[in-house]
Each structure stands twice: as C-alpha cells, then as structure tokens.
Design an enzyme around this catalytic site. Sequence first.
Site, PDB file in Angstrom:
ATOM      1  N   GLU A 313       0.734  -1.292  -0.011  1.00  0.00           N
ATOM      2  CA  GLU A 313      -0.153  -0.067  -0.071  1.00  0.00           C
ATOM      3  C   GLU A 313       0.829   1.356  -0.030  1.00  0.00           C
ATOM      4  OE1 GLU A 313      -2.884  -0.568   3.184  1.00  0.00           O
ATOM      5  OE2 GLU A 313      -4.206  -1.617   1.996  1.00  0.00           O
ATOM      6  N   ASP A 387      -8.366  -9.293   3.758  1.00  0.00           N
ATOM      7  CA  ASP A 387      -8.111  -8.096   4.749  1.00  0.00           C
ATOM      8  C   ASP A 387      -9.088  -8.133   5.823  1.00  0.00           C
ATOM      9  OD1 ASP A 387      -7.371  -5.976   5.899  1.00  0.00           O
ATOM     10  OD2 ASP A 387      -7.926  -4.612   4.058  1.00  0.00           O
ATOM     11  N   GLU A 415     -12.843  -2.782  11.905  1.00  0.00           N
ATOM     12  CA  GLU A 415     -12.707  -1.980  10.721  1.00  0.00           C
ATOM     13  C   GLU A 415     -13.869  -2.433   9.776  1.00  0.00           C
ATOM     14  OE1 GLU A 415      -8.945  -2.228   8.478  1.00  0.00           O
ATOM     15  OE2 GLU A 415      -9.739  -1.149   6.653  1.00  0.00           O
TER      16      GLU A 415
END
Length: 701
Positions: A313, A387, A415
């Site tokens: 990322e 993820d 998240e």
Amino acid sequence: MKRKGVILIICVVGFCLGDITLADDGYQLWLKYKKIDDPLLLRQYQELVTSIVLIEDSKTRSIIRDELKRGLKGLLGKNPTFTESVDKDGAIIIGTGNCTIIKNLNYANELEPLGGEGYFIKSIKITGSKSIVIAANEDVGLLYGVFHFLRLIQTRQPLTDLNIASKPKIQYRLLNHWDNLNGVVERGYAGKSLWKWKDLPGDVNSRYADYARANASIGINGTVLNNVNANPKILTADYLEKVAKLADVFRPYGIRVFLSINFSSPNKRSGVGELNTADPMNPEVRLWWKNRAKQIYELIPDFGGFLVKANSEGMPGPQDYNRTHADGANMLAEALAPYNGVVMWRAFVYDEKVDPDRAKRAYMEFVPLDGKFNSIVFVQAKNGPIDFQPREPVQPLFGAMPQTPLMPELQITQEYLGHSTHLVYLAPMWKEYFEFDTYAKGRGSSLGSIVDGTLHNYRMTGITGVANTGDDRNWCGHFFAQANWFAYGRLAWDHTLSAEQIADDWIRMSLSADDKVVSTAKSMMLGSWEACVNYMTPLGLHHIMQANFHYGPEPDYEKAPRLDWTSVYYHRADANGIGFDRSSTGSNAAGQYFSPLREMFDDIDTCPEKYLLWFHHAGWEHKMQSGRTLWGELCYKYYTGTKYVEDMLNAWQTLEKDIDPEIYASVKTRLEKQKVDSAVWRDTCLDYFRKFSKTPVSESN
Ligand code: GCW
C-alpha cells in the site's frame, strides 16, 4: 446581594449513596471489583481471604499489592491485612521460588515448567491453617496469578481446593496500535490516540498505567505504539525519549514496547537519516540501523523490536532496491540481534503484478522465502488472505512456512465489522480461525497448533491484535467492544479457551454477575458475529463495503484506481450467478491449501457453504443444503442477520432494570443504530444483486 438558603441538589442517575459511585462510565473495564452482593458467598470469601503475605521489593510487587488492596476492598468490602505470618486461616501467600516461604514449601518441581510468566494458585494447609499460595518464577508471573485470583472472586468461583497452574501458550502477545503521531488512529473508532506525544516526555498521563494494568490483567505483554504506516520521525531522538517514558511506565506490568518503522528511514528523503539510499545491502544503511538500535537500547534496555509494513500500500521496502523481503528483514534482525529484540515483518502484500487474484499474492511472495529469514524474524500475517473481512478462510501461508515463525495478526478494532457502532463479539470468529484445520501435517494441524509453535516446533511464537482503544472515556467506544479487547488477551494466553467461557467471565466482571444478565448478554454476544456476517457478507462474499470508509455497503462500486479496490471485483455478480471463482477453473487460490482442503474447496459440492462465494461463482439457482436456491439462501441469510440484531435490541431492553443506566443507555442507542444500518446492508445488497438474479427478494425463499 447574597442569596441565602438556595441549595441546588443535582441528582445523577446511578448515584448510589453509601458507596458514592457515579453512573458507570466504563473506564474501569473488567476491573470493577463490585462488592459481592450474595451475603452468604461474601462471608465465605471473607473467611477464606483474611490476610496477604507478600514481600514487597519491586515495582511489580507494589502493583500487586495495590491491585489486591483495590480488588479485595471492592469485592469483599474490607481492606486486607498485610502480614508476615503464614499460619493463619485465610492467608494468601504470594511469592516466587526465591522467597523463603515458597522455598520452605518445596515447590521447585512444580514451578520449573511454568517458565517466566506462568504461575500456580493452590489451596494448602500450613500447621493446620487453611491458606492459598500464589507462586511463580518471576514477579510478572505473580502479577498474572494475582489477576487470576481476583478473577476467581469476580466470577464467583469457589476458593476451596484450588489447584490451578497456568502459563501462556504463546510467547509474544501483542497489541498493534495504528496510532499516528498526530493523534489520529487509523481505523480507530474510540477517539484519539492514547499517546499524548506532545506532552511526553514531561507529562506522563495517568492513563498510561491504567492501560498497562488492563493489559496485564489479560496477559498481554507487548505493545507496538505506532501505526504500521509508519512516520519515520518515530526514530528521532525526540520521539525515542518519549517512547522511553512510556516503556518505563509499562515495564513493571510486564509490557515491552515495540515500534513500527519506516523502511526508508536511513534515507535523507525521509527527513530522519542522512544517506542517499535505504538499500538493505548497502553497508552504510546496515550500519545506520545498527547505530539506531544501539541508541534505542541505551534508552530502553528491554525494547521489543521492530514491526515493518514494507512494499505494501505504498510503503517503501526492500523491493524498491530489487531486494527481497528476507533481505530487508534480515538487515533489521542483524541490528537487533545483540539486544534480544525481534523483527515482525508483515506479509500483508498484494502487488497486482504477482497475480490477478489478490487472495493469492502473499502466499506467492512469501512461501519461496521460507528458510531464508534470520532466526529472530517473525512473518506477521493477517488471519485471512484478503483483509480482516467479516469471514475469510484461513490465510494459506499458515502451515506453508514451517521454517519461519508465523505470527497471526488479528483485528480487534472493527474496521469491516461495524466500527464501534455494531455489537459484534469477535471471540467466536477467532476461535474459528484457531480451530481451522490446515492439514499442513495431515489431520489435526490447526492454526492454533501452528501459532503456538507445536506443529512446526517454531523457535519463537507470537500473536498480535490491532487495538480498538482510543482516548474515549470508556476506551473502546462501544461498551461491548471492551469484550473484544478482553477476549483477545485471554485467547492470546490460551487459544483453547471457549468463546462462551470468556464472554461469561467478561460479563460477570464488567456488567453484572446476576444470572439473568449473564445469560441474556451472553446469548446476545455469542451469535453476534455470525449475524454480522449474515447481514454484511454471507456465504463467502467479501469486500463489498464502502470504499475506504468500510462501514456500510457499496456493492456496485467500480470506480477505483485499481480493479482489486472495487467491490465488483470481489462479488462478480452477473446474470449467471455470483462469487469469485477461485477453484481450478478460476484463479485456483484453492490450490494453495493442503489436501484434502484444496479438493474440498475446489468442488462446489463439497465446499463449505460459508465459503461458497469465496471459492466459486455459483449459479443463482444452485441448490443449497437447505433446499433453497442460492438466491433464496442469500435473501434468507441477510434477513436472518438483521433479525438477530432486532432480537439483541429486544433482549437488551429486558435488562433495563438490572444494569447500570449509563451502560444501558449507551448500548441501547448503538443497538438502535445497528438495527437501522444492518437493514441498510440487507436492502442495499439484495436490491443490487436482484438486478442480476432477476428474482424478487423474499425473506424466506
Ligand atoms: O485493510 C487495510 C486498512 C488500512 C491498513 C492496512 C494494513 C494500516 O484499510 O487502514 O493500514 O490494511 O493492514 O496495512
């Protein structure tokens, strides 16, 4: 003019005379130590616990003393006496193998296998008096033993005939804070960072010790203070001094400090180093890291080590210099080796050049590196291949790197599971991962046995959880999110504990020991994760959240710079069906698992339905085990999920009179929002998928 006789009486809801406690703001977490309200049980405990024998000669022991004072005063309503006489009924004798009292009791053989952190708690008789011994090899073991002892009372366990021995199954039990130096917590939903960098090192917030105490109470022994998207500045002298201050606070609680580092730190472009490169093979770069490590250890002699997100990322890494992940990790290991530190090198990489299927990339990059890492390097991998989705199969790297200690990264912060708005108890999910049989060495090769080192005889073992804490008064935002912090610590210590047992303990310690409250709250918690999977991403769907924000649904999201950042990439709904074909006719991610898993996942008829759309593009009319069509089942799952939330809200409302009003109100407000937002998930997804299935939505197709 003076106004006489005007007295303003402010009544605070929850104010209780006598004890002068205000409504419960959640700050005390599971360490509330409320007085035992059953008079009979209280009397029994009072008889069994009258005095404490503890030689106080270290900071950790002062903490033990304070905890016992606080705990026993709270639970039993009486200050314990501290004494040196062991031959009294109700003496709690606390000591390590070096203490004369413990030596005289001849416990050497029993202590030996408990290691540095283990302890035992035993009922004994000394010259006719009934006592309890809490013994360990090190002070930190005593601290853990004392928290366990207090937990027995908090959860109303008998204190007679005790014979408990406990030691952690995993060595490094860490939290990862994704806290930025500016106070913003990435994926944090409970306020700003706990670390007040601007005020440190001068002003040491009292909350730091409370944080350490809470962690010690559940066995966490390390913390990575800063975000894996690391600001290079953390390695400047100014910041290291601040870090050292935190380390000083945490040390007596058995907690070591670790840092996330930015791989390009030595390069002058990072603003920290003075070199022109960060190439791990460059001797100057290697020396730079050695010098920095030396500087750190001068300030923090028990510094834990570095965590690294590299070539992921947008973060810099060794591949920028055509070097491998192993080259990068080994350079850092070389710098830390003289000091008992470790490197945790993340495997969260998904370079699109490696393979069109994101789920396959980490495995493809890391498996060839097995055996190439320095002995003090962990490879840290998320539990699933994508993820932190509501549900994923296990990341296939686990089992495939027998020579490299793999450290799973779990995510405590929610998240992708409703942030701190949704009540989702994560222990059942983590248990599903721990119990997942990888078949790496045939049947019985669970993830748990890989992580705790027993399967591959790992030279070191570790686990980490992305923290859900912030500076909100109650630490985690949602009161029930505290249970996830608690459960993570308990499972990191012993992954064989059941999700139910942990929930039971947490409720009794944090909310109430009343049977009705315990059974109601427990049943809400235990099904809450499956419900969330159902109303967000049932049957193996994944990553159909709003881009970046990751809270609500956005299944038709296609406009992203990269294909694997869109939702359509993951669900692949079309006129024929839905799901990502990862079987041998598709990306063959199924082929990364060991036999017979790979065959089982590969075949649409044997693939467990919870992973169906993870591995297969299944037809809308595909027959499910329930007899429904796939479309019918999808509708059914979404409705089952939202119905569960309604049931949780109703169940919670039956507890109004039984629990603290502040906790009651805050949870109720959040459940009401969860009810609305879970229905949005259901309706948005079903409306969107209906365009392809061409069949009406029905609750019970
Ligand atoms: O899932 C992604 C998160 C990022 C996070 C990244 C990672 C810290 O959305 O916020 O960055 O994972 O784990 O590195």
